[in-house]
Design an enzyme around this catalytic site. Structure first.
Site, PDB file in Angstrom:
ATOM      1  N   GLY A 270      43.641  38.654  29.324  1.00  0.00           N
ATOM      2  CA  GLY A 270      43.990  39.450  28.150  1.00  0.00           C
ATOM      3  C   GLY A 270      42.784  40.002  27.396  1.00  0.00           C
ATOM      4  N   VAL A 271      41.576  39.597  27.822  1.00  0.00           N
ATOM      5  CA  VAL A 271      40.341  39.999  27.135  1.00  0.00           C
ATOM      6  C   VAL A 271      39.784  41.264  27.803  1.00  0.00           C
ATOM      7  CG1 VAL A 271      37.989  39.215  26.618  1.00  0.00           C
ATOM      8  CG2 VAL A 271      39.875  37.590  26.539  1.00  0.00           C
TER       9      VAL A 271
ATOM     10  N   ASP B 219      51.290  36.242  28.971  1.00  0.00           N
ATOM     11  CA  ASP B 219      50.890  35.055  29.741  1.00  0.00           C
ATOM     12  C   ASP B 219      49.598  34.441  29.201  1.00  0.00           C
ATOM     13  OD1 ASP B 219      49.270  37.283  30.725  1.00  0.00           O
ATOM     14  OD2 ASP B 219      48.526  35.829  32.192  1.00  0.00           O
TER      15      ASP B 219
ATOM     16  N   ASP C  29      53.158  42.503  28.514  1.00  0.00           N
ATOM     17  CA  ASP C  29      51.783  42.483  29.006  1.00  0.00           C
ATOM     18  C   ASP C  29      51.882  42.818  30.506  1.00  0.00           C
ATOM     19  OD1 ASP C  29      48.992  41.654  29.218  1.00  0.00           O
ATOM     20  OD2 ASP C  29      49.793  39.911  30.258  1.00  0.00           O
TER      21      ASP C  29
ATOM     22  N   SER D  77      44.292  46.358  29.849  1.00  0.00           N
ATOM     23  CA  SER D  77      43.621  46.932  31.025  1.00  0.00           C
ATOM     24  C   SER D  77      43.561  48.456  31.023  1.00  0.00           C
ATOM     25  CB  SER D  77      44.331  46.471  32.289  1.00  0.00           C
ATOM     26  OG  SER D  77      43.743  47.097  33.412  1.00  0.00           O
ATOM     27  N   LYS D  78      42.353  48.959  31.302  1.00  0.00           N
ATOM     28  CA  LYS D  78      42.178  50.404  31.465  1.00  0.00           C
ATOM     29  C   LYS D  78      42.723  50.855  32.812  1.00  0.00           C
ATOM     30  CE  LYS D  78      38.367  50.928  28.328  1.00  0.00           C
ATOM     31  NZ  LYS D  78      37.032  51.332  28.018  1.00  0.00           N
ATOM     32  N   ASN D  79      42.990  49.911  33.687  1.00  0.00           N
ATOM     33  CA  ASN D  79      43.537  50.241  35.017  1.00  0.00           C
ATOM     34  C   ASN D  79      45.064  50.267  35.023  1.00  0.00           C
ATOM     35  OD1 ASN D  79      41.110  50.430  36.766  1.00  0.00           O
ATOM     36  ND2 ASN D  79      40.781  48.351  36.009  1.00  0.00           N
TER      37      ASN D  79
ATOM     38  N   ASP E 152      49.004  42.339  33.412  1.00  0.00           N
ATOM     39  CA  ASP E 152      48.399  41.348  34.306  1.00  0.00           C
ATOM     40  C   ASP E 152      48.893  39.946  33.946  1.00  0.00           C
ATOM     41  OD1 ASP E 152      46.851  43.290  35.563  1.00  0.00           O
ATOM     42  OD2 ASP E 152      45.208  43.068  34.141  1.00  0.00           O
TER      43      ASP E 152
ATOM     44  N   ARG F 153      37.336  44.275  29.353  1.00  0.00           N
ATOM     45  CA  ARG F 153      36.307  44.171  30.402  1.00  0.00           C
ATOM     46  C   ARG F 153      34.944  43.787  29.826  1.00  0.00           C
ATOM     47  NH1 ARG F 153      36.075  49.535  33.524  1.00  0.00           N
ATOM     48  NH2 ARG F 153      38.309  49.146  33.417  1.00  0.00           N
TER      49      ARG F 153
HETATM   50  P1  B16 Z   1      40.362  46.207  32.956  1.00  0.00           P
HETATM   51  P2  B16 Z   1      46.487  42.303  30.409  1.00  0.00           P
HETATM   52  C1  B16 Z   1      43.876  42.282  30.953  1.00  0.00           C
HETATM   53  O1  B16 Z   1      45.149  42.752  31.208  1.00  0.00           O
HETATM   54  C2  B16 Z   1      43.502  41.159  31.904  1.00  0.00           C
HETATM   55  O2  B16 Z   1      44.286  40.007  31.664  1.00  0.00           O
HETATM   56  C3  B16 Z   1      42.061  40.791  31.688  1.00  0.00           C
HETATM   57  O3  B16 Z   1      41.683  39.768  32.587  1.00  0.00           O
HETATM   58  C4  B16 Z   1      41.173  42.029  31.892  1.00  0.00           C
HETATM   59  O4  B16 Z   1      39.806  41.722  31.643  1.00  0.00           O
HETATM   60  C5  B16 Z   1      41.647  43.118  30.924  1.00  0.00           C
HETATM   61  O5  B16 Z   1      43.010  43.398  31.168  1.00  0.00           O
HETATM   62  C6  B16 Z   1      40.858  44.399  31.070  1.00  0.00           C
HETATM   63  O6  B16 Z   1      41.116  44.927  32.335  1.00  0.00           O
HETATM   64  O7  B16 Z   1      39.000  45.752  33.379  1.00  0.00           O
HETATM   65  O8  B16 Z   1      41.268  46.542  34.124  1.00  0.00           O
HETATM   66  O9  B16 Z   1      40.349  47.276  31.905  1.00  0.00           O
HETATM   67  O10 B16 Z   1      46.688  40.859  30.736  1.00  0.00           O
HETATM   68  O11 B16 Z   1      46.251  42.593  28.936  1.00  0.00           O
HETATM   69  O12 B16 Z   1      47.533  43.198  31.039  1.00  0.00           O
HETATM   70 MG    MG Z   2      48.028  39.065  30.840  1.00  0.00          MG
END
Ligand code: B16
Ligand code: MG
Length: 214
Positions: free
Chosen positions: A46-47, A171, A9, A117-119, A11, A49
């Site tokens: 992990g959820v 996490d 994972d 995350s899309k980022n 973030d 956006r």
């Molecule tokens: P984004 P992970 C998740 O990343 C984050 O934990 C979660 O808080 C966030 O809302 C999600 O990515 C979407 O992120 O807005 O950047 O697309 O923990 O799966 O790496």
């Molecule tokens: Mg995470």
């Protein structure tokens, strides 16, 4: 070796972007007079956006919001979040994470990312890991968010491996559930480790060497 690959994972595992997520959501919520605190924020790990926005809107008691308005609010948050990500640099990659990744690779394991995350591409670039991983499965190539296993199954597929060959590192409880649902063994750090959500519940990232290499 105990596995052929490790799927991380992003973030909360490879880097800590949680505070940036929190600050950006908080600003969006404050602007809408929506109550938001760190306990609610923990539910967003992990959820995706848009699903995160729905959780925040549980505290919204005003007139109904159109889908367009919701997308606008999520975009507002993402713009603030991406502004903070510009501050990130390779210095934000901890020495323990970097040396552990290098040790796993040196032992012959494939390394992948499985993030909602899309980022993800932007964050990996900021950390100096733009071309580091053998596969990157993220919010841009999935239709269902964790706890659905899709993101990890896609990562395994990109590596050409079966879930039973791969260890997932998470996490978030939703992420650990996603790993189990996909038939992966899961090593947890942080919150998910404290909740005992993994097959292995780590107190330090470096413990992965013993678990994955043996
Ligand atoms: P984004 P992970 C998740 O990343 C984050 O934990 C979660 O808080 C966030 O809302 C999600 O990515 C979407 O992120 O807005 O950047 O697309 O923990 O799966 O790496
Ligand atoms: Mg995470």
């Amino acid at each position: 070796m105990n596995y052929k690959a490790v799927i991380f994972d992003l973030d909360g595992v490879i880097c800590t972007t949680d505070e940036y997520h929190y600050q950006a959501w908080k600003k969006m919520a404050d602007g809408m007079n929506i109550y938001f605190d760190r306990t609610i924020n923990n539910r967003l790990r992990g959820v995706s956006r848009m699903e995160s926005l729905e959780i925040i809107l549980e505290q919204y008691h005003g007139p109904a919001l159109s889908e367009e308005r919701k997308v606008e609010l999520a975009t507002q948050k993402n713009d603030l979040y991406r502004e903070s990500l510009h501050q990130m640099s390779p210095a934000d990659l901890s020495e323990e994470v970097k040396t552990t990744l290098d040790a796993l690779r040196a032992a012959g394991l494939k390394l992948a990312i499985g993030s909602s995350s899309k980022n993800t591409p932007f964050i990996l670039g900021q950390l100096g890991l733009g071309n580091y991983f053998d596969a990157v499965s993220d919010g841009n190539n999935i239709t269902r968010s964790k706890p659905d296993p899709e993101v990890f199954l896609k990562a395994a597929e990109m590596l050409g491996l079966a879930p039973s060959d791969c260890l997932v590192v998470e996490d978030a409880i939703s992420g650990a559930q996603a790993g189990h649902a996909g038939g992966f063994e899961v090593a947890c750090v942080g919150d998910a480790s404290q909740a005992g959500a993994g097959n292995y519940n780590l107190s330090a990232f470096g413990e992965l060497k013993q678990i994955a290499i043996g």
